[in-house]
Design an enzyme around this catalytic site. Sequence first.
Site, PDB file in Angstrom:
ATOM      1  N   GLY A   1     -11.701  18.687  13.024  1.00 17.27           N
ATOM      2  CA  GLY A   1     -10.553  18.073  12.353  1.00 17.27           C
ATOM      3  C   GLY A   1     -10.941  17.630  10.960  1.00 17.27           C
ATOM      4  O   GLY A   1     -12.113  17.434  10.658  1.00 17.27           O
TER       5      GLY A   1
ATOM      6  N   LYS B   1     -18.596  12.621  12.517  1.00 18.95           N
ATOM      7  CA  LYS B   1     -17.538  12.329  11.568  1.00 18.95           C
ATOM      8  C   LYS B   1     -18.177  11.957  10.239  1.00 18.95           C
ATOM      9  O   LYS B   1     -18.872  10.941  10.137  1.00 18.95           O
ATOM     10  CB  LYS B   1     -16.654  11.186  12.075  1.00 18.95           C
ATOM     11  CG  LYS B   1     -15.477  10.922  11.148  1.00 18.95           C
ATOM     12  CD  LYS B   1     -14.431  10.027  11.803  1.00 18.95           C
ATOM     13  CE  LYS B   1     -13.178   9.972  10.971  1.00 18.95           C
ATOM     14  NZ  LYS B   1     -12.097   9.264  11.649  1.00 18.95           N
TER      15      LYS B   1
ATOM     16  N   ASP C   1      -3.717   2.545  15.805  1.00 17.60           N
ATOM     17  CA  ASP C   1      -3.245   3.937  15.734  1.00 17.60           C
ATOM     18  C   ASP C   1      -3.189   4.552  17.123  1.00 17.60           C
ATOM     19  O   ASP C   1      -3.708   5.640  17.366  1.00 17.60           O
ATOM     20  CB  ASP C   1      -4.162   4.746  14.811  1.00 17.60           C
ATOM     21  CG  ASP C   1      -3.506   6.066  14.369  1.00 17.60           C
ATOM     22  OD1 ASP C   1      -2.277   6.193  14.498  1.00 17.60           O
ATOM     23  OD2 ASP C   1      -4.231   6.957  13.900  1.00 17.60           O
TER      24      ASP C   1
ATOM     25  N   GLY D   1      -8.399  12.274   5.419  1.00 17.61           N
ATOM     26  CA  GLY D   1      -8.688  11.575   4.184  1.00 17.61           C
ATOM     27  C   GLY D   1     -10.028  10.871   4.221  1.00 17.61           C
ATOM     28  O   GLY D   1     -10.663  10.684   3.184  1.00 17.61           O
TER      29      GLY D   1
ATOM     30  N   GLY E   1     -12.623  12.084   5.852  1.00 17.68           N
ATOM     31  CA  GLY E   1     -13.645  13.120   5.867  1.00 17.68           C
ATOM     32  C   GLY E   1     -13.329  14.172   6.894  1.00 17.68           C
ATOM     33  O   GLY E   1     -12.171  14.543   7.074  1.00 17.68           O
TER      34      GLY E   1
END
Length: 808
Positions: A28, A50, A143, A31, A33
């Site tokens: 994936g 990540k 989120d 913004g 990274g």
Amino acid sequence: GLKALASESQASLAGQTIGAYRIERLLGRGGMGEVYLAEDLRLERPVALKFLARRLAADSWARRRLIREAQAVARLDHPNICAVFGLEEADEHSFIVMQYVEGETLAVRLRQRPPVPAQALRFAEQIVRAIAEAHAHGLIHRDIKPQNVIVSDNEQLKVLDFGLAKSVEQTRDLAAGDVANQISQNGLVIGTIGYMSPEQLRAERLDFRSDVFSLGTLLYELFAGENPFARASGAETISAILTVQPPPLRNLASGVSTGLERLIHKCLEKDRTARFHSATELLYELSLLEQKNTPRWQPRRYLNQAAFLAFLALMALPAFVYFRSPSSPQPLATNVSSLSPAAMHTLAVLPIAIERAGENVGQEVEYLAHGLTESLIGKLSALPDLQVKAFTSVAGYKDKPLVPQTIGQELNVDTLLLGKLLWRRTGWALQTELVSVKDGTRIWSTERALQLDQVLDLQDDIAKSVIANLRLRTEGESNLLAHRGTTNPQAFRQYMLGRYYWRNRTDKNIHDAIHHFTKAIEIDPLYAQAHAGLADSYVLLSTVSFGKTPTEEAMSKAIAAAKDALSLNDNLPEAHTALGVVNLRYDWEWQQAEKEFQRAIALKPDYAPAHYWYSSLLIILGRRDEAIAESELAKKLDPFSAPSVMNVCRTLSLSRQYDRAIACYDKLLQEKPDYDHAKYLRGLVYQRSERTEEALAIFQTLYQKNPALAGAALGYAYGKQGKMKEARQVLTEMEALSKRRYIPPQEFAIIYIGLGDHDNAFRYLDQAYQEHFPTLAYIAIDPIFANLRADARYTTLVARLKLPSPAA
């Protein structure tokens, strides 16, 4: 796996080796990274990496926030949370190393193979448990959405992206119909529109209830198959979240009970005060719902048997059957000739001693003795015909020679329960005996092997023996079982550790206490006493003595923990006291604080902390005589606690009884000569009573050791003596110190008061008001502020605090 947060293109790292990781493919991009599947070459396992975006690689703010968030997430050790293994830097890259989870997102699963109601309920429980774990650690996810939940092949769910979204994106604007479906608040990407709470969309300050709303949206979709607020555009979706009530869930989902519908719709209330306070409270309601639907269902404890056995080995407590060694005392005939069945008895449970010949006893056994003592006191206190001395009243008898008749007379009780942990050939055993104070005779005694996984049953057995031998009335086993708090021995162990560290609190120990209370909640989310312990700990975190946690953060966590505790058990004096402390020290809601303290005292009249904090409230409100009486009562209930003694001294000082206060501090410092906080407060009494040279000498000495503690008092003292150069030097040094650590604005205000600079004093006092700094509440009674009283700004500030006018 983490899902990307926004969109940014950069060269792929696939095929490269960075540090000890060989990058295989992109998972994936966002913004922040990119997220890659990689192989850990050292441990030979797949991981998700990540990477911090290249445009943020040199941004020290972004890196610090990323590190802080990664550290927080790494503490979330839970089967339904995607684990963070570490944060690394290699070849000019910053990246998080995460667990790689094989499976599909819940979003894909809902589209392709929607779960049946029973399956959806299992999914819901796992998701709520994960968020409850985060809330127990003070983290807001921000989120929550199906794309951030992975469903593995064996239907174990993993929640992703805890706490990371809020910390990495510094600038982004919201536009109606934004195709990225993202929104920013104060420059931080904090969630996906369709699952945001109303307060997120209004850019308000968030707490756990925002996550509860997002959970409600996800759960609604889990059962109904559609998001209740999804519309054709972002602007329409925002409008629906802010203004539209979702359709009744049962209109769209067959097989959903009225109870489950009510629970999910409560999560979706527009007014956050009407929602569950946290995911823990939601989990509790969900568990009750499942118990009602399936009577044999029990909350999962995720008890790791291997870990438990390892703990037993560590504790040198091998599993064995109950035994009675030849050297052990045999049960004696009950001596109850003078005891009538209806008598009201008084009992003290003395601290359980530890005896192991020729060896020092480690902390692991110390906490066990401490925890068993406190737990037995709590259990026996529930009996209607027995008055039991509080733990604080007996704690000082630890390791002292036992002369039962003398101790009984000092405590004014007719019976003592004595305990001792003994090391036998096969492990630890607990020896207990019940002794009559009147003539010193042993009423009952026994020795039992201490098998940790049966320690809860052992306590019940001891309590039942006390009941039988004192001929007490009881409602049966329900009273005893109700005061267990948990049926899980591992959760009980973590709770005992938490209480041990809390009782022996230092800057480090208070954080250890939080760790162990949190672990207890992880094992048993419905353990009300553990939530109360967490609240007890968080209310102390904003004080100088216990670290540098900002007031708002500490108090919001305390509120959440206390309300979680009370949602599980409304009769916990610890939780009511913690809420009262928040009302006292942060919300400045004086009537509500008094209500909570009085409720705690009604539930447990000998609960010393409730009296301690109540005395603080009373002195703030100018009720001096009541405050002194309450502080004396707190000291009587907790006579071996230096803070309890110091509270009496401080209350006397703020009541203008300076001679008594100085004598009180002198006596305390004779017993505790290294107690710097007591020295500091004695210096304040000297300052108030015009013994300025003695005060100055104390502050000068303390300032060399701890400028954060004594700086304000020293600067003030210099100013009041006309030593302006010295006062300004202290001010300069304190300003420099504030760049390295947090210094409350009120400290600077006090120095400016000494300098006679009232404009700057009120400037900093206003900052203290905005921060809700706890001791600003003393402005109406502390003589240090007396020179400000003629200023209209002082009168206004006192009125804003809803305090009574200062007494002469």
